[in-house]
Design a protein around this motif. Structure first.
Motif, PDB file in Angstrom:
ATOM      1  N   GLU A  46       0.817  -1.219   0.000  1.00 33.54           N
ATOM      2  CA  GLU A  46       0.000   0.000   0.000  1.00 33.54           C
ATOM      3  C   GLU A  46       0.848   1.265   0.000  1.00 33.54           C
ATOM      4  O   GLU A  46       0.371   2.343   0.354  1.00 33.54           O
ATOM      5  CB  GLU A  46      -0.906   0.005   1.239  1.00 33.54           C
ATOM      6  N   ALA A  47       2.104   1.159  -0.409  1.00 28.86           N
ATOM      7  CA  ALA A  47       3.024   2.292  -0.308  1.00 28.86           C
ATOM      8  C   ALA A  47       2.492   3.533  -1.025  1.00 28.86           C
ATOM      9  O   ALA A  47       2.623   4.661  -0.514  1.00 28.86           O
ATOM     10  CB  ALA A  47       4.398   1.903  -0.863  1.00 28.86           C
ATOM     11  N   GLU A  48       1.876   3.355  -2.192  1.00 25.26           N
ATOM     12  CA  GLU A  48       1.396   4.508  -2.952  1.00 25.26           C
ATOM     13  C   GLU A  48       0.319   5.280  -2.189  1.00 25.26           C
ATOM     14  O   GLU A  48       0.180   6.488  -2.358  1.00 25.26           O
ATOM     15  CB  GLU A  48       0.862   4.057  -4.304  1.00 25.26           C
ATOM     16  N   ARG A  49      -0.428   4.571  -1.362  1.00 23.04           N
ATOM     17  CA  ARG A  49      -1.465   5.227  -0.554  1.00 23.04           C
ATOM     18  C   ARG A  49      -0.855   6.250   0.399  1.00 23.04           C
ATOM     19  O   ARG A  49      -1.496   7.232   0.783  1.00 23.04           O
ATOM     20  CB  ARG A  49      -2.230   4.150   0.215  1.00 23.04           C
ATOM     21  N   TYR A  50       0.415   6.035   0.766  1.00 16.85           N
ATOM     22  CA  TYR A  50       1.096   6.929   1.699  1.00 16.85           C
ATOM     23  C   TYR A  50       2.056   7.884   0.987  1.00 16.85           C
ATOM     24  O   TYR A  50       2.909   8.501   1.614  1.00 16.85           O
ATOM     25  CB  TYR A  50       1.857   6.105   2.748  1.00 16.85           C
ATOM     26  N   GLY A  51       1.913   7.966  -0.300  1.00 19.80           N
ATOM     27  CA  GLY A  51       2.764   8.879  -1.045  1.00 19.80           C
ATOM     28  C   GLY A  51       4.174   8.366  -1.238  1.00 19.80           C
ATOM     29  O   GLY A  51       5.101   9.151  -1.424  1.00 19.80           O
ATOM     30  N   ALA A  52       4.350   7.054  -1.182  1.00 25.58           N
ATOM     31  CA  ALA A  52       5.675   6.453  -1.350  1.00 25.58           C
ATOM     32  C   ALA A  52       5.639   5.477  -2.522  1.00 25.58           C
ATOM     33  O   ALA A  52       4.572   5.046  -2.963  1.00 25.58           O
ATOM     34  CB  ALA A  52       6.101   5.736  -0.080  1.00 25.58           C
ATOM     35  N   ARG A  53       6.811   5.125  -3.007  1.00 26.21           N
ATOM     36  CA  ARG A  53       6.912   4.161  -4.090  1.00 26.21           C
ATOM     37  C   ARG A  53       7.327   2.822  -3.499  1.00 26.21           C
ATOM     38  O   ARG A  53       8.402   2.686  -2.918  1.00 26.21           O
ATOM     39  CB  ARG A  53       7.925   4.620  -5.133  1.00 26.21           C
ATOM     40  N   GLY A  54       6.455   1.837  -3.637  1.00 21.00           N
ATOM     41  CA  GLY A  54       6.750   0.519  -3.089  1.00 21.00           C
ATOM     42  C   GLY A  54       7.726  -0.241  -3.954  1.00 21.00           C
ATOM     43  O   GLY A  54       8.027   0.155  -5.082  1.00 21.00           O
ATOM     44  N   PRO A  55       8.254  -1.352  -3.420  1.00 13.88           N
ATOM     45  CA  PRO A  55       9.170  -2.174  -4.224  1.00 13.88           C
ATOM     46  C   PRO A  55       8.465  -2.730  -5.451  1.00 13.88           C
ATOM     47  O   PRO A  55       7.257  -2.997  -5.427  1.00 13.88           O
ATOM     48  CB  PRO A  55       9.579  -3.298  -3.253  1.00 13.88           C
ATOM     49  N   SER A  56       9.210  -2.872  -6.538  1.00 14.30           N
ATOM     50  CA  SER A  56       8.616  -3.351  -7.792  1.00 14.30           C
ATOM     51  C   SER A  56       8.132  -4.788  -7.660  1.00 14.30           C
ATOM     52  O   SER A  56       7.181  -5.205  -8.310  1.00 14.30           O
ATOM     53  CB  SER A  56       9.634  -3.255  -8.933  1.00 14.30           C
ATOM     54  N   GLU A  57       8.792  -5.550  -6.806  1.00 23.01           N
ATOM     55  CA  GLU A  57       8.386  -6.932  -6.579  1.00 23.01           C
ATOM     56  C   GLU A  57       8.542  -7.250  -5.103  1.00 23.01           C
ATOM     57  O   GLU A  57       9.581  -6.977  -4.494  1.00 23.01           O
ATOM     58  CB  GLU A  57       9.244  -7.889  -7.418  1.00 23.01           C
ATOM     59  N   ILE A  58       7.498  -7.800  -4.505  1.00 24.01           N
ATOM     60  CA  ILE A  58       7.523  -8.150  -3.078  1.00 24.01           C
ATOM     61  C   ILE A  58       7.593  -9.662  -2.960  1.00 24.01           C
ATOM     62  O   ILE A  58       6.688 -10.377  -3.389  1.00 24.01           O
ATOM     63  CB  ILE A  58       6.280  -7.617  -2.348  1.00 24.01           C
TER      64      ILE A  58
END
Length: 500
Positions: free
Chosen positions: A78-90
């Motif tokens: 949910e990183a984008e929800r917090y204004g962050a860019r999440g890892p491309s693959e988890i």
């Protein structure tokens, strides 16, 4: 689990009689043994399996550890929800998560290691205890006599009656934390606190997770809107929900478990790799030979105790899961303190005087203390409820955690707090403020004067308190205030005020 039970432990040689003997080395037993030994009593502690009991080894400690790791994966997604860019693959490393569970479990059990208990003046015995008389027990052939005793053997998992379950194999809270590989699919049986917590956690790890609950809503003891929020949260995390549903049959085909689910007369079959049962717990009374000591008990309700936690044998007390309706670690420890005071100091402390909060650690959490509205009305107590949605709280907005509410019940016409339910990410911490107020006899209006650090989620409690304070202002006083303030703005109004 070397810290919980050393492999080469040798039981001590017993004295003629112990002043205080404790059966069970879980939260209640450890609390009682340490407290009694600190008072100077000669204490024996008997444990059949591992020091720390279910809570430390197979309950709260490992489950909350695993839940925290699952939450970390959920936040990455949910990183984008917090204004962050999440890892491309988890990529989920379940083995690392379980290794962390093991490390933390070992670390916390170390606090109550056999060596530390012995250093505290406690004679520690490992073995199976059973009564051989009103003032004596046998521990694997060793006879121990006592003046006062406490039974704190805790509880065991309640297993559902499902045809073929034993043959197919299943997990419960005592075995799920020994998993080495993440199941590809999992059916959780039971929508109580344990079932909801672990269903959400495994779904967040990426397991295809189903939950089956025989009632129309999860968490049947909680308020309906709170339970509905948990249901919605599980659905958002991808849990497949089956309410009014129960498994009736399990069979294994090609290494996978085929489960028949009955729902309103219709049967559907689902295929999973693992089944986790979480329908509740039963008091651990088997094998104690309670009748030999004249102790009355029920296989479902547990050992019968009075309000002072005495059993039908006046020399023997019980505490924790083995005798209480609410099976929580904090309740077990609190009841153990009551026993030590009453057994050794001839006290009269009562179980009914306890104010006990609890929490289901889903996301959002559901915490409660005191009476529910239904319970208050059953006692003919008029209730007024003050509710603050978490989306009205600044910190909840900034944290992106707006699901939830604070709901505080008071006796109508007063600010006496009868109970509270809090739903939200910080509910487990926030409920403690309300619990403290109830124990201290502080009314809800007084909490309106408490200045909270800003911004915090606890501000929701203060907002509820302010709403209560506003409603308790009498119409006469409110009218005088309005007249006074108007008079300050309009001198003619003060001149025209009636004279008495």
């Amino acid at each position: 689990m070397i810290n919980a039970r050393p492999p080469n432990w040798r039981n001590p040689r017993p004295p003629a009689r112990y002043r205080f003997l404790v059966i069970g080395g879980g939260p209640a037993g450890l609390m009682a043994a340490r407290t009694a030994a600190a008072m100077g009593a000669r204490v024996a502690l008997v444990e059949a399996h591992l020091i720390g009991g279910i809570s430390a080894n197979n309950g709260c400690v490992p489950s909350k550890t695993l839940i925290r790791t699952a939450q970390a994966y959920a936040m990455m997604r949910e990183a984008e929800r917090y204004g962050a860019r999440g890892p491309s693959e988890i990529t989920v490393d379940f083995r690392a998560a379980m290794a962390r569970v093991q490390r933390i479990r070992e670390r916390l059990v170390r606090v109550d290691s056999p060596e530390r208990l012995t250093a505290a003046g406690i004679d520690l015995y490992f073995g199976h205890a059973h009564f051989i008389g009103p003032d004596a027990i046998d521990v694997d052939g060793i006879e121990l006599r006592f003046s006062k005793a406490l039974i704190a053997t805790g509880s065991r998992a309640l297993l559902p009656n499902i045809d073929g379950l034993d043959e197919a194999g299943f997990l419960n809270n005592e075995t799920v934390f020994d998993l080495e590989a993440l199941p590809t699919s999992l059916l959780v049986v039971g929508g109580g606190p344990l079932g909801c917590e672990l269903a959400q956690a495994f779904a967040r790890f990426g397991t295809r997770t189903l939950i089956s609950h025989r009632e129309p809503l999860f968490l049947p003891s909680e308020e309906r809107d709170a339970a509905q929020m948990v249901s919605d949260a599980l659905a958002r995390d991808g849990v497949e929900i089956h309410l009014n549903s129960q498994p009736t049959r399990v069979r294994v085909q090609d290494g996978r478990k085929h489960v028949d689910l009955l729902n309103e007369g219709n049967t559907a079959t689902t295929v999973v790799e693992q089944i986790l049962t979480g329908i509740g717990r039963l008091p651990a009374v088997d094998g104690l030979c309670l009748g030999a000591a004249g102790i009355e008990y029920d296989a479902i309700a547990g050992i019968g105790v009075d309000d002072f936690l005495r059993t039908s044998n006046s020399h023997v007390y019980a505490a924790g899961d083995v005798c209480l309706k609410f099976r929580f670690t904090n309740t077990a420890e609190a009841s153990a303190r009551i026993v030590v005071h009453n057994a050794l100091l001839f006290g009269r402390r009562r179980l009914s005087a306890l104010t006990v909060p609890w929490c289901t650690h889903t996301d959002p959490q559901v915490a409660h203390v005191g009476l529910y509205v239904k319970e208050a009305r059953e006692r003919n107590l008029p209730v007024k409820t003050f509710t603050v949605p978490m989306h009205n709280v600044d910190r909840s907005i900034t944290d992106g955690a707006e699901d939830g509410f604070v709901k505080i019940h008071v006796r109508e016409g007063t600010d006496q707090i009868l109970g509270a339910t809090i739903v939200g990410r910080g509910a487990a911490e926030m409920i403690n403020v309300v619990s403290l107020a109830m124990v201290a006899g502080v009314g809800l209006c007084r909490l309106a004067t408490v200045i909270h650090a800003y911004p915090t989620q606890g501000e929701a409690v203060r907002q509820a308190a302010q709403a209560c304070a506003d409603t308790l202002v009498s119409p006469l006083l409110a009218g005088i205030r309005r007249w006074w303030l108007k008079a300050r703005d309009d001198p003619q109004a003060e001149h025209d005020a009636p004279r008495h």
